[in-house]
Design a protein around this motif. Structure first.
Motif, PDB file in Angstrom:
ATOM      1  N   MET A  63       7.493  12.031   1.663  1.00 50.80           N
ATOM      2  CA  MET A  63       8.882  11.306   2.839  1.00 50.80           C
ATOM      3  C   MET A  63       9.810  11.857   2.361  1.00 50.80           C
ATOM      4  O   MET A  63      10.803  12.063   2.906  1.00 50.80           O
ATOM      5  CB  MET A  63       7.851  10.049   3.050  1.00 50.80           C
ATOM      6  CG  MET A  63       8.713   9.633   4.377  1.00 50.80           C
ATOM      7  SD  MET A  63       8.064  10.486   5.436  1.00 50.80           S
ATOM      8  CE  MET A  63       6.417   9.732   5.297  1.00 50.80           C
ATOM      9  N   ALA A  64      10.073  11.558   1.195  1.00 54.25           N
ATOM     10  CA  ALA A  64      11.545  11.274   0.926  1.00 54.25           C
ATOM     11  C   ALA A  64      12.654  12.631   0.792  1.00 54.25           C
ATOM     12  O   ALA A  64      12.135  13.546   0.298  1.00 54.25           O
ATOM     13  CB  ALA A  64      11.999  10.034  -0.405  1.00 54.25           C
ATOM     14  N   ASP A  65      13.820  12.254   1.071  1.00 54.66           N
ATOM     15  CA  ASP A  65      14.811  13.600   0.493  1.00 54.66           C
ATOM     16  C   ASP A  65      15.058  14.196  -0.522  1.00 54.66           C
ATOM     17  O   ASP A  65      14.489  14.754  -1.392  1.00 54.66           O
ATOM     18  CB  ASP A  65      16.549  13.347   1.440  1.00 54.66           C
ATOM     19  CG  ASP A  65      16.100  13.236   2.384  1.00 54.66           C
ATOM     20  OD1 ASP A  65      15.464  13.947   3.652  1.00 54.66           O
ATOM     21  OD2 ASP A  65      17.203  12.866   2.905  1.00 54.66           O
ATOM     22  N   VAL A  66      14.474  12.797  -1.600  1.00 56.10           N
ATOM     23  CA  VAL A  66      14.642  13.617  -3.109  1.00 56.10           C
ATOM     24  C   VAL A  66      13.582  12.063  -3.904  1.00 56.10           C
ATOM     25  O   VAL A  66      13.807  11.112  -3.797  1.00 56.10           O
ATOM     26  CB  VAL A  66      16.349  13.175  -3.845  1.00 56.10           C
ATOM     27  CG1 VAL A  66      16.126  13.844  -5.299  1.00 56.10           C
ATOM     28  CG2 VAL A  66      17.102  14.188  -2.948  1.00 56.10           C
ATOM     29  N   THR A  92       0.679  -1.379   0.413  1.00 58.10           N
ATOM     30  CA  THR A  92      -0.121   0.298  -0.066  1.00 58.10           C
ATOM     31  C   THR A  92       0.749   1.104  -0.081  1.00 58.10           C
ATOM     32  O   THR A  92       2.086   1.234   0.297  1.00 58.10           O
ATOM     33  CB  THR A  92      -0.869  -0.052   1.192  1.00 58.10           C
ATOM     34  OG1 THR A  92      -0.289   0.431   2.018  1.00 58.10           O
ATOM     35  CG2 THR A  92      -1.892  -0.963   1.610  1.00 58.10           C
ATOM     36  N   PRO A  93       0.145   2.132  -0.578  1.00 57.79           N
ATOM     37  CA  PRO A  93       0.981   3.711  -0.588  1.00 57.79           C
ATOM     38  C   PRO A  93       1.434   4.104   0.709  1.00 57.79           C
ATOM     39  O   PRO A  93       2.786   4.272   1.194  1.00 57.79           O
ATOM     40  CB  PRO A  93       0.304   4.681  -0.904  1.00 57.79           C
ATOM     41  CG  PRO A  93      -0.961   3.669  -1.825  1.00 57.79           C
ATOM     42  CD  PRO A  93      -0.898   2.744  -1.130  1.00 57.79           C
ATOM     43  N   LEU A  94       0.798   3.145   2.200  1.00 59.90           N
ATOM     44  CA  LEU A  94       0.871   4.284   3.056  1.00 59.90           C
ATOM     45  C   LEU A  94       2.111   3.455   3.452  1.00 59.90           C
ATOM     46  O   LEU A  94       2.979   3.963   3.792  1.00 59.90           O
ATOM     47  CB  LEU A  94       0.147   3.831   3.850  1.00 59.90           C
ATOM     48  CG  LEU A  94       0.208   3.851   5.720  1.00 59.90           C
ATOM     49  CD1 LEU A  94       0.780   6.101   5.746  1.00 59.90           C
ATOM     50  CD2 LEU A  94      -1.184   4.126   6.790  1.00 59.90           C
ATOM     51  N   GLN A  95       2.280   1.839   3.649  1.00 57.88           N
ATOM     52  CA  GLN A  95       3.521   1.027   3.144  1.00 57.88           C
ATOM     53  C   GLN A  95       5.114   1.900   2.674  1.00 57.88           C
ATOM     54  O   GLN A  95       5.780   1.650   3.437  1.00 57.88           O
ATOM     55  CB  GLN A  95       3.295  -0.276   3.387  1.00 57.88           C
ATOM     56  CG  GLN A  95       2.418  -0.899   4.242  1.00 57.88           C
ATOM     57  CD  GLN A  95       1.999  -2.426   4.020  1.00 57.88           C
ATOM     58  OE1 GLN A  95       1.994  -2.736   2.490  1.00 57.88           O
ATOM     59  NE2 GLN A  95       1.222  -3.102   4.490  1.00 57.88           N
ATOM     60  N   LYS A  96       4.520   1.827   1.578  1.00 57.76           N
ATOM     61  CA  LYS A  96       6.315   3.097   1.299  1.00 57.76           C
ATOM     62  C   LYS A  96       6.305   3.902   1.879  1.00 57.76           C
ATOM     63  O   LYS A  96       7.745   3.976   1.886  1.00 57.76           O
ATOM     64  CB  LYS A  96       5.409   3.285  -0.636  1.00 57.76           C
ATOM     65  CG  LYS A  96       4.971   1.340  -1.223  1.00 57.76           C
ATOM     66  CD  LYS A  96       4.459   1.922  -2.937  1.00 57.76           C
ATOM     67  CE  LYS A  96       4.048   1.167  -3.969  1.00 57.76           C
ATOM     68  NZ  LYS A  96       3.513   1.434  -4.756  1.00 57.76           N
ATOM     69  N   ALA A  97       5.030   4.936   1.854  1.00 59.07           N
ATOM     70  CA  ALA A  97       6.222   5.583   2.717  1.00 59.07           C
ATOM     71  C   ALA A  97       6.656   5.189   4.101  1.00 59.07           C
ATOM     72  O   ALA A  97       7.395   6.467   4.433  1.00 59.07           O
ATOM     73  CB  ALA A  97       4.858   6.858   3.562  1.00 59.07           C
ATOM     74  N   GLY A  98       6.071   4.295   4.608  1.00 60.40           N
ATOM     75  CA  GLY A  98       6.621   4.310   6.036  1.00 60.40           C
ATOM     76  C   GLY A  98       8.212   3.696   5.967  1.00 60.40           C
ATOM     77  O   GLY A  98       8.476   4.061   6.808  1.00 60.40           O
ATOM     78  N   ILE A  99       8.339   2.518   5.216  1.00 62.52           N
ATOM     79  CA  ILE A  99       9.786   2.325   4.956  1.00 62.52           C
ATOM     80  C   ILE A  99      10.861   3.513   4.814  1.00 62.52           C
ATOM     81  O   ILE A  99      11.531   3.249   5.306  1.00 62.52           O
ATOM     82  CB  ILE A  99       9.770   1.371   3.302  1.00 62.52           C
ATOM     83  CG1 ILE A  99       9.134   0.106   4.095  1.00 62.52           C
ATOM     84  CG2 ILE A  99      11.342   1.051   3.509  1.00 62.52           C
ATOM     85  CD1 ILE A  99       9.111  -0.488   4.745  1.00 62.52           C
ATOM     86  N   VAL A 100      10.267   4.952   3.878  1.00 57.86           N
ATOM     87  CA  VAL A 100      11.141   5.280   3.698  1.00 57.86           C
ATOM     88  C   VAL A 100      11.327   6.288   4.873  1.00 57.86           C
ATOM     89  O   VAL A 100      12.654   6.814   5.603  1.00 57.86           O
ATOM     90  CB  VAL A 100      10.615   7.016   2.417  1.00 57.86           C
ATOM     91  CG1 VAL A 100      11.418   8.053   2.739  1.00 57.86           C
ATOM     92  CG2 VAL A 100      10.333   5.578   1.587  1.00 57.86           C
TER      93      VAL A 100
END
Length: 97
Positions: free
Chosen positions: A52-55, A18-26
């Motif tokens: 969520m990522a720096d770049v 899920t998109p929330l899990q992807k953002a959670g890893i970052v």
């Protein structure tokens, strides 16, 4: 346990989550390390990870322009395919030479 596994890798690929899990890893990597994070996405489900990522890099494809609008850098899918083709051709020609 997931962080220990991910910290031993130079690249972490996540698919079918899920998109929330992807953002959670970052977010997990950003909180526990001082490393810079890079997220590359194609579709609308990658927007939270890119933000969520720096770049963030958005690839403009058939799934819309949501990632391009949310990213720091954008790349067209056609340019990416041509870049990979020519890069691989140069690498192979150098080996043969």
């Amino acid at each position: 346990m997931l962080f220990q596994l991910a910290s031993g890798c130079s690249v972490v690929l996540r698919c079918r989550v899920t998109p929330l899990q992807k953002a959670g890893i970052v977010s997990l990597v950003k909180k526990r390390t001082s490393d810079m994070t890079l997220a590359i996405g194609v579709g609308a489900n990658d927007v939270s990870m890119i933000q969520m990522a720096d770049v963030g890099v958005g690839i403009n494809g058939q799934e819309g322009r949501q990632t391009v609008m949310a990213s720091d850098f954008a790349m067209g899918l056609g340019y990416m395919i041509l870049y990979n083709f020519y890069r691989n051709a140069v690498l192979v020609l150098v080996l043969f030479w």
